[in-house]
Design an enzyme around this catalytic site. Sequence first.
Site, PDB file in Angstrom:
ATOM      1  CB  CYS A 122      -0.997  -0.056   0.846  1.00  0.00           C
ATOM      2  SG  CYS A 122      -1.814  -1.280   1.266  1.00  0.00           S
ATOM      3  CG  HIS A 255      -3.625   3.129   1.863  1.00  0.00           C
ATOM      4  ND1 HIS A 255      -3.439   2.924   0.957  1.00  0.00           N
ATOM      5  CD2 HIS A 255      -2.838   1.999   2.988  1.00  0.00           C
ATOM      6  CE1 HIS A 255      -3.819   1.976   1.486  1.00  0.00           C
ATOM      7  NE2 HIS A 255      -3.892   1.130   2.302  1.00  0.00           N
ATOM      8  CG  ASN A 285      -7.075  -0.977   1.565  1.00  0.00           C
ATOM      9  OD1 ASN A 285      -5.799  -0.516   1.130  1.00  0.00           O
ATOM     10  ND2 ASN A 285      -6.306  -0.937   2.914  1.00  0.00           N
TER      11      ASN A 285
HETATM   12  O1  UT7 Z   1      -3.704  -1.295   3.902  1.00  0.00           O
HETATM   13  C1  UT7 Z   1      -3.370  -1.597   4.757  1.00  0.00           C
HETATM   14  C2  UT7 Z   1      -3.267  -0.864   6.108  1.00  0.00           C
HETATM   15  N1  UT7 Z   1      -4.901  -1.774   6.464  1.00  0.00           N
HETATM   16  C3  UT7 Z   1      -4.974  -1.150   7.811  1.00  0.00           C
HETATM   17  O2  UT7 Z   1      -4.402  -0.144   7.937  1.00  0.00           O
HETATM   18  C4  UT7 Z   1      -6.104  -2.234   8.098  1.00  0.00           C
HETATM   19  C5  UT7 Z   1      -6.255  -1.473   9.640  1.00  0.00           C
HETATM   20  N2  UT7 Z   1      -6.814  -1.908  10.268  1.00  0.00           N
HETATM   21  C6  UT7 Z   1      -8.459  -2.053  10.565  1.00  0.00           C
HETATM   22  O3  UT7 Z   1      -9.018  -0.821   9.699  1.00  0.00           O
HETATM   23  C7  UT7 Z   1      -8.803  -2.126  11.459  1.00  0.00           C
HETATM   24  O4  UT7 Z   1      -8.175  -2.885  12.768  1.00  0.00           O
HETATM   25  C8  UT7 Z   1     -10.180  -3.517  11.146  1.00  0.00           C
HETATM   26  C9  UT7 Z   1     -11.118  -2.812  10.486  1.00  0.00           C
HETATM   27  C10 UT7 Z   1      -9.337  -5.051  10.256  1.00  0.00           C
HETATM   28  C11 UT7 Z   1     -10.908  -4.551  11.977  1.00  0.00           C
HETATM   29  O5  UT7 Z   1     -11.046  -3.237  13.220  1.00  0.00           O
HETATM   30  P1  UT7 Z   1     -11.587  -3.721  14.603  1.00  0.00           P
HETATM   31  O6  UT7 Z   1     -12.069  -2.918  15.558  1.00  0.00           O
HETATM   32  O7  UT7 Z   1      -9.835  -3.832  14.990  1.00  0.00           O
HETATM   33  O8  UT7 Z   1     -12.338  -4.959  14.822  1.00  0.00           O
HETATM   34  P2  UT7 Z   1     -11.174  -6.582  15.189  1.00  0.00           P
HETATM   35  O9  UT7 Z   1     -10.363  -7.149  14.271  1.00  0.00           O
HETATM   36  O10 UT7 Z   1     -10.704  -6.643  16.880  1.00  0.00           O
HETATM   37  O11 UT7 Z   1     -12.613  -7.638  16.089  1.00  0.00           O
HETATM   38  C12 UT7 Z   1     -14.063  -7.205  16.091  1.00  0.00           C
HETATM   39  C13 UT7 Z   1     -15.024  -8.197  16.291  1.00  0.00           C
HETATM   40  C14 UT7 Z   1     -14.287  -9.507  16.362  1.00  0.00           C
HETATM   41  O12 UT7 Z   1     -15.259 -10.422  17.233  1.00  0.00           O
HETATM   42  P3  UT7 Z   1     -14.972 -10.716  18.422  1.00  0.00           P
HETATM   43  O13 UT7 Z   1     -13.592 -11.227  18.634  1.00  0.00           O
HETATM   44  O14 UT7 Z   1     -15.121  -9.253  19.214  1.00  0.00           O
HETATM   45  O15 UT7 Z   1     -16.598 -11.664  19.150  1.00  0.00           O
HETATM   46  C15 UT7 Z   1     -13.982 -10.395  14.849  1.00  0.00           C
HETATM   47  O16 UT7 Z   1     -14.213 -12.107  14.908  1.00  0.00           O
HETATM   48  O17 UT7 Z   1     -15.968  -8.319  15.402  1.00  0.00           O
HETATM   49  C16 UT7 Z   1     -15.316  -9.380  14.304  1.00  0.00           C
HETATM   50  N3  UT7 Z   1     -15.445  -8.922  12.659  1.00  0.00           N
HETATM   51  C17 UT7 Z   1     -16.919  -8.786  12.100  1.00  0.00           C
HETATM   52  N4  UT7 Z   1     -17.626  -8.898  12.016  1.00  0.00           N
HETATM   53  C18 UT7 Z   1     -18.802  -8.802  11.322  1.00  0.00           C
HETATM   54  C19 UT7 Z   1     -14.435  -9.195  12.254  1.00  0.00           C
HETATM   55  N5  UT7 Z   1     -14.370  -8.666  10.575  1.00  0.00           N
HETATM   56  C20 UT7 Z   1     -15.905  -8.755  10.800  1.00  0.00           C
HETATM   57  C21 UT7 Z   1     -16.413  -8.361   9.468  1.00  0.00           C
HETATM   58  N6  UT7 Z   1     -18.747  -8.917   9.868  1.00  0.00           N
HETATM   59  N7  UT7 Z   1     -16.449  -8.156   7.958  1.00  0.00           N
END
Ligand code: UT7
Length: 328
Positions: A122, A255, A285
Amino acid sequence: MTQALPYARIIGSGSFLPPRCVSNDELAADLASRNIETSDQWIFERTGIRQRYLAERGVKTSALATEAARLALADAQVDASEVDLIILATSTPDFVFPSTACLVQANLGNKGAAAFDVQAVCSGFVYALTTAEAFIRAGRARCALVIGAEVFSSILDWNDRGTCVLFGDGAGAVVVKASAEPGILSAELHADGSQMGILSAAGNVAYGAVTGDPFLRMDGQAVFKQAVTVLDRSAREVVAQAGLQLSEVDWFIPHQANSRILTFLARKLEIPLEKVVMTVDQHANTSAASIPLALDVARRDGRIQTGQLVLLQGVGGGFTWGSVLVKM
Ligand code: UT7
């Protein structure tokens, strides 16, 4: 070798998205049919994404890149034959080789330009733009086509809801020309390979088969934390390098991965949100394509004007990051 002009300026831009637009609701319904639960609400609240454009199976990165390049050349009023350098940033090349840059060169009918791909995920576009600027300032090129293009849908694990909802496909391009007037004012690039594990697609083609994992894997929270830390530092450094202040930046184009990262970063840097170009809601993204796509959108809708200062920032797998400060 041509005579060096002191600066490199962006003189045109173009972008291209595949025609199929998939909303969060449509994606959620498709995933539900395979017992994978997600929702527009989760995706939008966590990322700001509303929709993404997805290429049909078989449509390659070079096809999207060629369209974006043609539009950038038309915007710059430059004929493809004038281009003497093509740098294409991608993590989803058509082939192991030749480079996707060479395929685009052939599509454009250009003969003789240097052409190569840059792989910085990215951060690829800021790496490619910085490289083009260095070639031009050294007098080794006069007119460069710099492209970021991806078919990221081809490396997503569509059974992993934690990643497959986040990405889209697309391409953006700029024409950069040697100039007597300042254009690209400063740039800085970094990498920390020891953090390769937080974002990778650790597969390869070898011995006639795919070895390793062909899909993108990400520790989202680790990437989030790392991104806001390094981009904050990098923005301050690149602006200081040019002898300017952050308050002088007219447009901020980080980005486009997550609107939460963008707003958090803008607040830390005290850049008003009105100055942040945000396309992640529309495009999701698109990795190396996200910055030139956003730049082109904001140029074409009249927000970015000639003479304005634009801060571009990439961050992603590697771990890589970097910034380029541009006078348009
Ligand atoms: O391009 C390179 C740069 N990339 C980035 O900058 C990405 C950076 N990271 C992010 O944008 C965020 O960390 C994410 C959007 C990827 C994730 O958000 P988060 O607030 O960190 O969520 P998480 O990974 O901690 O997940 C929270 C919950 C989990 O459930 P539990 O364990 O709390 O029960 C996940 O299983 O959300 C769940 N989850 C979803 N639920 C519904 C993960 N993906 C999904 C989904 N739909 N698609």
